[in-house]
Design an enzyme around this catalytic site. Structure first.
Site, PDB file in Angstrom:
ATOM      1  CG  HIS A 157      -2.104  -0.902   1.060  1.00 30.15           C
ATOM      2  ND1 HIS A 157      -3.398  -0.532   1.317  1.00 30.15           N
ATOM      3  CD2 HIS A 157      -2.179  -2.193   0.635  1.00 30.15           C
ATOM      4  CE1 HIS A 157      -4.220  -1.546   1.069  1.00 30.15           C
ATOM      5  NE2 HIS A 157      -3.495  -2.576   0.666  1.00 30.15           N
TER       6      HIS A 157
ATOM      7  CG  ASP B 232      -4.822   2.648   2.112  1.00 27.87           C
ATOM      8  OD1 ASP B 232      -5.952   2.185   1.894  1.00 27.87           O
ATOM      9  OD2 ASP B 232      -3.775   1.977   2.048  1.00 27.87           O
TER      10      ASP B 232
ATOM     11  CG  HIS C  74       1.162 -13.398  -4.891  1.00 26.55           C
ATOM     12  ND1 HIS C  74       2.064 -12.691  -5.645  1.00 26.55           N
ATOM     13  CD2 HIS C  74       0.824 -12.580  -3.861  1.00 26.55           C
ATOM     14  CE1 HIS C  74       2.268 -11.504  -5.092  1.00 26.55           C
ATOM     15  NE2 HIS C  74       1.523 -11.412  -4.011  1.00 26.55           N
TER      16      HIS C  74
ATOM     17  CG  ASN D 142       1.693  -3.240  -5.637  1.00 25.51           C
ATOM     18  OD1 ASN D 142       1.400  -2.152  -6.112  1.00 25.51           O
ATOM     19  ND2 ASN D 142       1.403  -3.569  -4.389  1.00 25.51           N
ATOM     20  CB  SER D 143       3.237  -9.141  -8.547  1.00 26.58           C
ATOM     21  OG  SER D 143       4.025  -9.083  -7.389  1.00 26.58           O
TER      22      SER D 143
ATOM     23  CD  GLU E 145       6.116  -4.757  -9.385  1.00 29.09           C
ATOM     24  OE1 GLU E 145       6.631  -5.891  -9.345  1.00 29.09           O
ATOM     25  OE2 GLU E 145       6.007  -4.036  -8.369  1.00 29.09           O
TER      26      GLU E 145
ATOM     27  CG  ASP F 207      -6.401  -8.005  -4.550  1.00 28.01           C
ATOM     28  OD1 ASP F 207      -5.590  -8.768  -3.968  1.00 28.01           O
ATOM     29  OD2 ASP F 207      -6.060  -6.917  -5.033  1.00 28.01           O
TER      30      ASP F 207
HETATM   31  N1  UDP Z   1       8.824  -7.676  -4.556  1.00 27.93           N
HETATM   32  C1  UDP Z   1      10.174  -7.411  -4.598  1.00 27.93           C
HETATM   33  N2  UDP Z   1      11.047  -8.444  -4.463  1.00 27.93           N
HETATM   34  C2  UDP Z   1      10.658  -9.719  -4.307  1.00 27.93           C
HETATM   35  C3  UDP Z   1       9.261  -9.998  -4.280  1.00 27.93           C
HETATM   36  C4  UDP Z   1       8.374  -8.949  -4.421  1.00 27.93           C
HETATM   37  O1  UDP Z   1      10.584  -6.260  -4.769  1.00 27.93           O
HETATM   38  O2  UDP Z   1      11.531 -10.580  -4.186  1.00 27.93           O
HETATM   39  C5  UDP Z   1       7.881  -6.546  -4.670  1.00 27.93           C
HETATM   40  C6  UDP Z   1       7.109  -6.560  -5.962  1.00 27.93           C
HETATM   41  O3  UDP Z   1       7.871  -5.909  -6.965  1.00 27.93           O
HETATM   42  C7  UDP Z   1       5.837  -5.844  -5.584  1.00 27.93           C
HETATM   43  C8  UDP Z   1       5.670  -6.144  -4.102  1.00 27.93           C
HETATM   44  O4  UDP Z   1       6.910  -6.641  -3.645  1.00 27.93           O
HETATM   45  O5  UDP Z   1       5.981  -4.454  -5.798  1.00 27.93           O
HETATM   46  C9  UDP Z   1       4.609  -7.175  -3.812  1.00 27.93           C
HETATM   47  O6  UDP Z   1       3.363  -6.584  -3.940  1.00 27.93           O
HETATM   48  P1  UDP Z   1       2.110  -7.399  -4.419  1.00 27.93           P
HETATM   49  O7  UDP Z   1       0.944  -6.458  -4.429  1.00 27.93           O
HETATM   50  O8  UDP Z   1       2.385  -8.077  -5.698  1.00 27.93           O
HETATM   51  O9  UDP Z   1       1.942  -8.538  -3.350  1.00 27.93           O
HETATM   52  P2  UDP Z   1       1.843  -8.560  -1.744  1.00 27.93           P
HETATM   53  O10 UDP Z   1       3.232  -8.579  -1.238  1.00 27.93           O
HETATM   54  O11 UDP Z   1       1.075  -7.323  -1.327  1.00 27.93           O
HETATM   55  O12 UDP Z   1       1.125  -9.833  -1.495  1.00 27.93           O
END
Ligand code: UDP
Length: 459
Positions: A23, A113, A348, A352-353, A356, A372
């Site tokens: 977030h 937020d 997963h 964010n992933s 990306e 989600d």
């Molecule tokens: N990420 C990273 N390195 C890793 C794994 C994940 O920098 O080894 C970052 C990824 O680029 C993303 C965030 O961690 O920006 C994960 O956010 P996401 O919403 O995908 O998943 P969450 O961690 O909230 O389940």
């Protein structure tokens, strides 16, 4: 240093994120864009986040508020944490705004937020603009909206559901907090409360891209002041306009540097990148199936296994796969995804992933875990058609054979051809959205223009 009198006429936005990485990062990235367009930004960080973060972006000032847990939340339940944050956070945020006002640098707008819906109340008390920043996709927000308004009844007993702007969804494809609310107590209230006052917000920013979710965004815009402003990933990976914006600038885990050197030695599109983000905890059986799958494909792989998960790896797995695999506890995911050797992303589908992968044009094998992610996976496979979603068995475990089938299909199968074509299409559309004159850039510009005269009048 900026001159004092220039600062006075700059509109001043205060950013209030929920203190978890997924977030904070999008709100910080959005803030960098606003700062680039001449807005003064102050981040209201909890004392704990302030203490544990290595550095914050240069273009942003940081002030602290308290969530009532200045030494960390320990094993506090979600609902107890959220209640305490509201109690202590609204008071300390009010104090901060009063301090700014009395020092002649009054805040013009709070961007909050909606996991902290009371942020809007504080903005209204001060008579300033209140802007919500929703960190999930438009589709996910609208599903929560339907539940909140009583249009989607729980438990989900129908075979399938159709709502405006959304694909047909079966119950298991809804966010886990809706499909199975008992599994994560506290989270259901948290996600629904986001919707509570959003109608009252002066702006509703969504970390998405209009072109990705046209129909549902248009539908939402009938009752919310929606502005899609994504993707919120560093400018260097998109338009390259913000020269010092090379990374998120905030990481809760320390990245291991080895990945890029390792990738440099691999052929183009030959590596499977596997990561389940910062929170997912796989069952031992699932780790075993995934390990076997990675071992049996013809591809190289990088697998992110956070330190807290590493004890679940099968004995000798690292040794046995030494020649084809690299297992690290965290990496700079953007750098890895942008590398030419990556052939697919087993993810997963955290939002964010997903953004990306969309922005960097990487095909996905979607393996959602909670929250989600199942909706994001649905869009990846059925709407954007840039990946395949694995199917778990009756015990909710995705078997080795299923993982291998999906990875093969995406990297080398016939279906993969269309998927790879689509990744290029979405990559280009996503980048165009944030470039000058693109849909997200125009939305940001409109907001800045609204703030500008207000700020000048109020000072
Ligand atoms: N990420 C990273 N390195 C890793 C794994 C994940 O920098 O080894 C970052 C990824 O680029 C993303 C965030 O961690 O920006 C994960 O956010 P996401 O919403 O995908 O998943 P969450 O961690 O909230 O389940």
């Amino acid at each position: 240093m900026e001159k004092e009198d220039t600062q006075k006429v700059k509109p001043h936005c205060l950013i209030l994120p929920f203190p978890i990485q997924g977030h904070i990062n999008p709100m910080l990235q959005f803030s960098k864009r606003l700062a680039h367009k001449g807005i003064k930004i102050t981040l209201a960080a909890t004392k704990h986040i302030f203490k544990t973060t290595q550095h914050f972006p240069n273009s942003i000032s940081v002030e602290t508020i308290s969530d009532g847990f200045d030494e960390g939340i320990g094993s506090t339940s979600t609902d107890a944490y959220v209640a305490e944050f509201q109690r202590v956070g609204s008071r300390t945020l009010t104090d901060l705004l009063a301090k700014f006002r009395s020092s002649g640098r009054a805040v013009d707008c709070i961007i909050y937020d909606p996991f902290l819906p009371w942020g809007l109340g504080v903005a209204k008390e001060f008579g300033i603009t209140g802007a919500a920043f929703l960190t999930q996709s438009c589709a996910v927000n609208i599903i929560y909206y339907h539940v909140y308004k009583g249009k989607l009844k729980m438990p989900l007993l129908e075979k399938e559901y159709l709502f405006p702007g959304l694909p047909v969804l079966e119950p298991w494809e809804f966010p886990s907090f809706i499909y199975d609310p008992e599994q994560h107590p506290g989270s259901f209230e948290l996600v629904l409360n986001q919707i509570k006052d959003v109608e009252e917000a002066d702006f509703v920013f969504v970390n998405s891209i209009y072109e990705l979710e046209k129909e549902v965004t248009d539908w939402m815009s009938k009752f919310w002041q929606v502005k899609t402003i994504g993707p919120t990933i560093p400018s260097m990976y998109l338009d390259k306009k913000l020269l010092d914006d090379k990374d998120y600038g905030l990481s809760i885990f320390k990245p291991v540097d080895a990945c890029i050197n390792w990738l440099d030695k691999k052929p183009p599109k030959s590596v499977i990148y596997v990561s389940f983000g910062s929170m997912a905890e796989l069952q031992n059986e699932q780790m075993e199936e995934l390990s076997q799958a990675l071992k049996s494909t013809n591809n190289y792989f990088i697998w992110i296994v956070r330190s807290s998960e590493q004890s679940k790896l099968p004995n000798n797995f690292v040794k046995e796969t030494f020649e084809k695999g690299l297992i690290v506890s965290w990496c700079s995911q953007l750098e890895v995804l942008a590398h030419d050797s990556i052939g697919c992303f087993v993810t997963h589908c955290g939002w964010n992933s997903t953004l990306e992968a969309l922005s960097l044009g990487v095909p996905m094998v979607a393996m959602p875990w909670w929250s989600d992610q199942s909706v994001n996976a649905k869009f990846v496979m059925n709407v954007w058609k840039m990946g395949i979603r694995v199917r778990p068995d009756v015990n909710n475990v995705v078997r080795k054979g299923e993982i291998v089938r999906c990875v093969k299909d995406v990297i080398e199968g016939e279906g993969g051809e269309e998927i790879r074509k689509n990744t290029r299409k979405w990559r280009d559309l996503t980048r165009e959205a944030i470039e000058k004159g693109g849909s997200s850039d125009r939305n940001i510009e409109e907001f800045v223009n609204v703030l500008n005269p207000r700020s000048l009048n109020s000072k």
